[in-house]
Write an enzyme that holds these catalytic residues in place. Structure first.
Site, PDB file in Angstrom:
ATOM      1  N   CYS A   1      36.313  35.982  31.678  1.00  0.00           N
ATOM      2  CA  CYS A   1      35.414  35.390  30.673  1.00  0.00           C
ATOM      3  C   CYS A   1      35.216  36.331  29.486  1.00  0.00           C
ATOM      4  O   CYS A   1      34.100  36.453  28.946  1.00  0.00           O
ATOM      5  CB  CYS A   1      34.056  35.021  31.263  1.00  0.00           C
ATOM      6  SG  CYS A   1      34.170  33.742  32.491  1.00  0.00           S
TER       7      CYS A   1
ATOM      8  N   GLN B   1      25.569  43.259  34.068  1.00  0.00           N
ATOM      9  CA  GLN B   1      26.308  44.273  34.822  1.00  0.00           C
ATOM     10  C   GLN B   1      25.601  45.626  34.859  1.00  0.00           C
ATOM     11  O   GLN B   1      26.154  46.587  35.400  1.00  0.00           O
ATOM     12  CB  GLN B   1      27.723  44.457  34.227  1.00  0.00           C
ATOM     13  CG  GLN B   1      28.579  43.219  34.257  1.00  0.00           C
ATOM     14  CD  GLN B   1      28.920  42.752  35.677  1.00  0.00           C
ATOM     15  OE1 GLN B   1      28.754  43.471  36.655  1.00  0.00           O
ATOM     16  NE2 GLN B   1      29.387  41.521  35.788  1.00  0.00           N
TER      17      GLN B   1
ATOM     18  N   LYS C   1      23.790  38.785  40.980  1.00  0.00           N
ATOM     19  CA  LYS C   1      24.577  40.013  40.849  1.00  0.00           C
ATOM     20  C   LYS C   1      23.800  41.230  41.339  1.00  0.00           C
ATOM     21  O   LYS C   1      24.315  42.336  41.357  1.00  0.00           O
ATOM     22  CB  LYS C   1      25.009  40.221  39.392  1.00  0.00           C
ATOM     23  CG  LYS C   1      26.025  39.174  38.911  1.00  0.00           C
ATOM     24  CD  LYS C   1      26.512  39.494  37.533  1.00  0.00           C
ATOM     25  CE  LYS C   1      27.122  38.305  36.815  1.00  0.00           C
ATOM     26  NZ  LYS C   1      28.497  38.031  37.212  1.00  0.00           N
TER      27      LYS C   1
ATOM     28  N   ASP D   1      22.561  42.065  27.071  1.00  0.00           N
ATOM     29  CA  ASP D   1      23.073  41.361  28.250  1.00  0.00           C
ATOM     30  C   ASP D   1      23.157  42.391  29.370  1.00  0.00           C
ATOM     31  O   ASP D   1      24.021  43.272  29.360  1.00  0.00           O
ATOM     32  CB  ASP D   1      24.454  40.777  27.908  1.00  0.00           C
ATOM     33  CG  ASP D   1      25.160  40.187  29.123  1.00  0.00           C
ATOM     34  OD1 ASP D   1      24.696  40.386  30.257  1.00  0.00           O
ATOM     35  OD2 ASP D   1      26.202  39.526  28.923  1.00  0.00           O
TER      36      ASP D   1
HETATM   37  N1  PMP Z   1      27.394  38.675  31.002  1.00  0.00           N
HETATM   38  C1  PMP Z   1      28.154  39.514  31.713  1.00  0.00           C
HETATM   39  C2  PMP Z   1      28.435  40.880  31.166  1.00  0.00           C
HETATM   40  C3  PMP Z   1      28.656  39.105  32.950  1.00  0.00           C
HETATM   41  O1  PMP Z   1      29.407  39.941  33.666  1.00  0.00           O
HETATM   42  C4  PMP Z   1      28.342  37.820  33.437  1.00  0.00           C
HETATM   43  C5  PMP Z   1      28.870  37.325  34.763  1.00  0.00           C
HETATM   44  N2  PMP Z   1      30.226  37.523  34.964  1.00  0.00           N
HETATM   45  C6  PMP Z   1      27.539  36.992  32.654  1.00  0.00           C
HETATM   46  C7  PMP Z   1      27.088  37.451  31.435  1.00  0.00           C
HETATM   47  C8  PMP Z   1      27.166  35.617  33.096  1.00  0.00           C
HETATM   48  O2  PMP Z   1      26.353  35.691  34.236  1.00  0.00           O
HETATM   49  P1  PMP Z   1      25.984  34.352  35.028  1.00  0.00           P
HETATM   50  O3  PMP Z   1      27.280  33.670  35.329  1.00  0.00           O
HETATM   51  O4  PMP Z   1      25.294  34.852  36.246  1.00  0.00           O
HETATM   52  O5  PMP Z   1      25.116  33.551  34.148  1.00  0.00           O
END
Ligand code: PMP
Length: 404
Positions: free
Chosen positions: A363, A202, A225, A199
Site C-alpha cells: 500500500c 507503525q 497492530k 500516522d
Molecule cells: N499507515 C501505515 C503506515 C500502515 O502501515 C497502515 C497499515 N498497513 C495503515 C496506515 C492503515 O492501517 P489500517 O489498515 O489499520 O487502517
C-alpha cells in the site's frame, strides 16, 4: 529484559503449525497476534458486560459505558494526551485519517492552500487527501525520500511556505522501517504556524510515543497492530483544532439536539463518534495497552532493535540480497529483494516452509515507483519473535535462492 519464551506462551496462535511446520510469523506490520488476555477480554465483555453504551440508564449499559470511557482514559495515558476529549475512537488508522482529512479540509482548506505529505506514505495517508483536494481545490506536495530511505529534510524545509496549511506524515514507514524525525518536523512546521498530523500505525506498537512531548496536533493509530482487536483505532486531536472542525458522520450519539430545522452537535469527543461505537473493541484495546505496558515500551524497542540488527546482518550475508531502506534510525520492518526472484515467488515458497512474510507494494505504490521496483518481500518483527525465527527466515531464503 524480555523473556521471549514466557511471552510467546501468552499468544496461543504462535504454538500452531502451518503445512506441518512451526509457524514463523513475520507479518507483524500488517497485523499483530493477540495475547490470551485480549481474547479473554472480548469473550468476557460479551459474556458479562454487553449493552449499548451511553444511551441506557440500566446497570449493564452504565457498566459498558464506564468500561469504554476508562478505555479512552487508558489510551489518553498511553499516548500522553492531556484530555479524553482529545481521544476519538475510530475503526483504525485509515478511518482516523479519513475523518481528519474530511473535517480538517472542510474547516480549513481552500483553493491555493497546500498539504504536505511525504514520498513514503501509506495509501491511507495519500488517498484521503486526494479525495478532499478534489473537493476543495488545495494542492498536495510531497517531501522526497533519499536513496537511504530517509526524508530529505532540506527539501522539507524548502517546501514550507505561507500556503502550507498542514503537514501529514508517517512516524515509521511500513516499508522501509525508517523512523522519521517527527519531533524536528513538528518544531519546524510549528515555527511557521503549521499544524502536523502523524500516522502512528507503525510507531505506537514499537516505540514510546508521547503526543504532547512531540507536539503533534493529530496522531492516528490502529488497535490491531498493537495486539488489540481489529475494527478499533484512535485519532488523537488537539482540542482547539477539533472544536473548530465539523463532524465527520451524522447519526446517533454525535448530537446534542435534533430538529428538522437545525441540529446542534455533541461535545468532544462524541461529536466525532456517530453511531454505536465498537465499545467491546475499545475495552479489549485497553487490555492490549496494559499488556504492552506490562512488558515496557523501552524493553520492547530495545529487544526489537537488537533482533532487527541481527536480521539485517544475517540477511546481508545472502548473495544477491538488496535491502530497500537503510535509514540510520529504523524500526523492525525489513523490505528486501533477492537477485531477480519475484517477491511473490519468494513469499509463496517461504510460506510453504511455515514462514509468513508479506509481498507486494505494501500500500505504498508511489514509494515503489521512487525505487523503480514493483514490490518487495517484507519481514516485520514483534517482541515475540526470536533469533531462531530470523535464522529460519535466512535458511528459507537461501533455499529459495538455490532453487532459482
Ligand atoms: N499507515 C501505515 C503506515 C500502515 O502501515 C497502515 C497499515 N498497513 C495503515 C496506515 C492503515 O492501517 P489500517 O489498515 O489499520 O487502517
Amino acid at each position: 529484559m524480555i523473556d521471549v519464551e514466557r511471552i510467546r506462551r501468552d499468544f496461543p496462535i504462535l504454538g500452531r503449525e502451518v503445512y506441518g511446520k512451526p509457524l514463523v510469523y513475520l507479518d507483524n506490520a500488517a497485523t499483530t497476534q493477540k495475547p490470551q488476555c485480549v481474547i479473554d477480554a472480548i469473550s468476557e465483555a460479551y459474556c458479562n458486560e454487553n449493552a449499548n453504551v451511553h444511551r441506557g440508564i440500566h446497570f449493564l449499559s452504565q457498566q459498558a459505558t464506564d468500561m469504554m470511557e476508562s478505555a479512552r482514559d487508558k489510551v489518553r495515558q498511553f499516548i500522553g494526551a492531556g484530555s479524553t476529549e482529545e481521544i476519538i475512537f475510530t475503526r483504525g488508522t485509515t478511518e482516523s485519517i479519513n475523518l481528519l482529512a474530511s473535517s480538517f479540509a472542510q474547516a480549513f482548506l481552500r483553493e491555493g492552500d497546500e498539504v504536505l505529505i511525504s514520498g513514503m506514505e501509506h495509501h491511507s495517508n495519500i488517498v484521503p487527501w486526494q479525495i478532499q483536494a478534489q473537493r476543495y481545490g488545495f494542492r498536495i506536495r510531497i517531501i522526497p525520500v533519499t536513496d537511504l530511505g530517509e526524508l530529505d529534510m532540506d527539501a522539507f524545509k524548502a517546501l514550507l511556505n505561507p500556503k502550507t496549511k498542514l503537514v501529514s506524515i508517517t512516524h515509521v514507514s511500513n516499508v522501509l522501517g525508517t523512523v522519521n524525525p517527527v519531533l524536528e518536523i513538528i518544531s519546524q512546521a510549528h515555527s511557521h504556524g503549521i499544524p502536523v498530523a502523524v500516522d502512528g500505525a507503525q510507531s505506537v506498537p514499537h516505540i514510546k510515543v508521547n503526543v504532547q512531548e512531540l507536539g503533534a496536533d493529530f496522531y492516528a493509530f490502529s488497535g490491531h497492530k498493537i495486539y488489540g482487536p481489529t475494527g478499533i483505532g484512535v485519532l488523537y486531536g488537539r482540542k482547539g483544532l477539533l472544536e473548530k472542525m465539523p463532524p465527520y458522520q451524522g447519526g446517533g450519539e454525535m448530537i446534542k439536539k435534533v430538529t428538522f430545522e437545525k441540529t446542534t452537535y455533541n461535545e468532544l469527543p462524541y461529536k466525532f463518534e456517530a453511531g454505536t461505537p465498537d465499545y467491546i473493541g475499545s475495552i479489549a484495546l485497553a487490555i492490549a495497552l496494559d499488556y504492552v505496558q506490562g512488558i515496557g515500551m523501552d524493553a520492547i524497542a530495545g529487544y526489537e532493535n537488537e533482533l532487527c540488527k541481527y536480521a539485517i546482518d544475517r540477511l546481508n550475508d545472502i548473495p544477491g540480497m538488496r535491502i530497500i531502506g537503510n535509514a540510520s534510525d529504523r524500526s523492525a520492518v525489513i523490505s528486501f529483494l533477492v537477485g531477480d526472484i519475484h517477491p511473490s515467488d519468494m513469499g509463496t515458497l517461504l510460506d510453504r516452509l511455515g514462514i509468513a512474510v508479506r509481498t507486494g507494494h505494501h500500500c505504498a505504490e508511489p514509494l515503489m515507483d521512487r525505487y523503480g521496483i514493483l514490490g518487495t518481500v517484507r519481514a516485520s518483527f514483534s517482541f515475540y519473535n526470536t533469533k531462531a525465527e530470523v535464522d529460519a527466515l535466512v535458511a528459507g531464503i537461501e533455499r529459495v535462492r538455490l532453487m532459482f
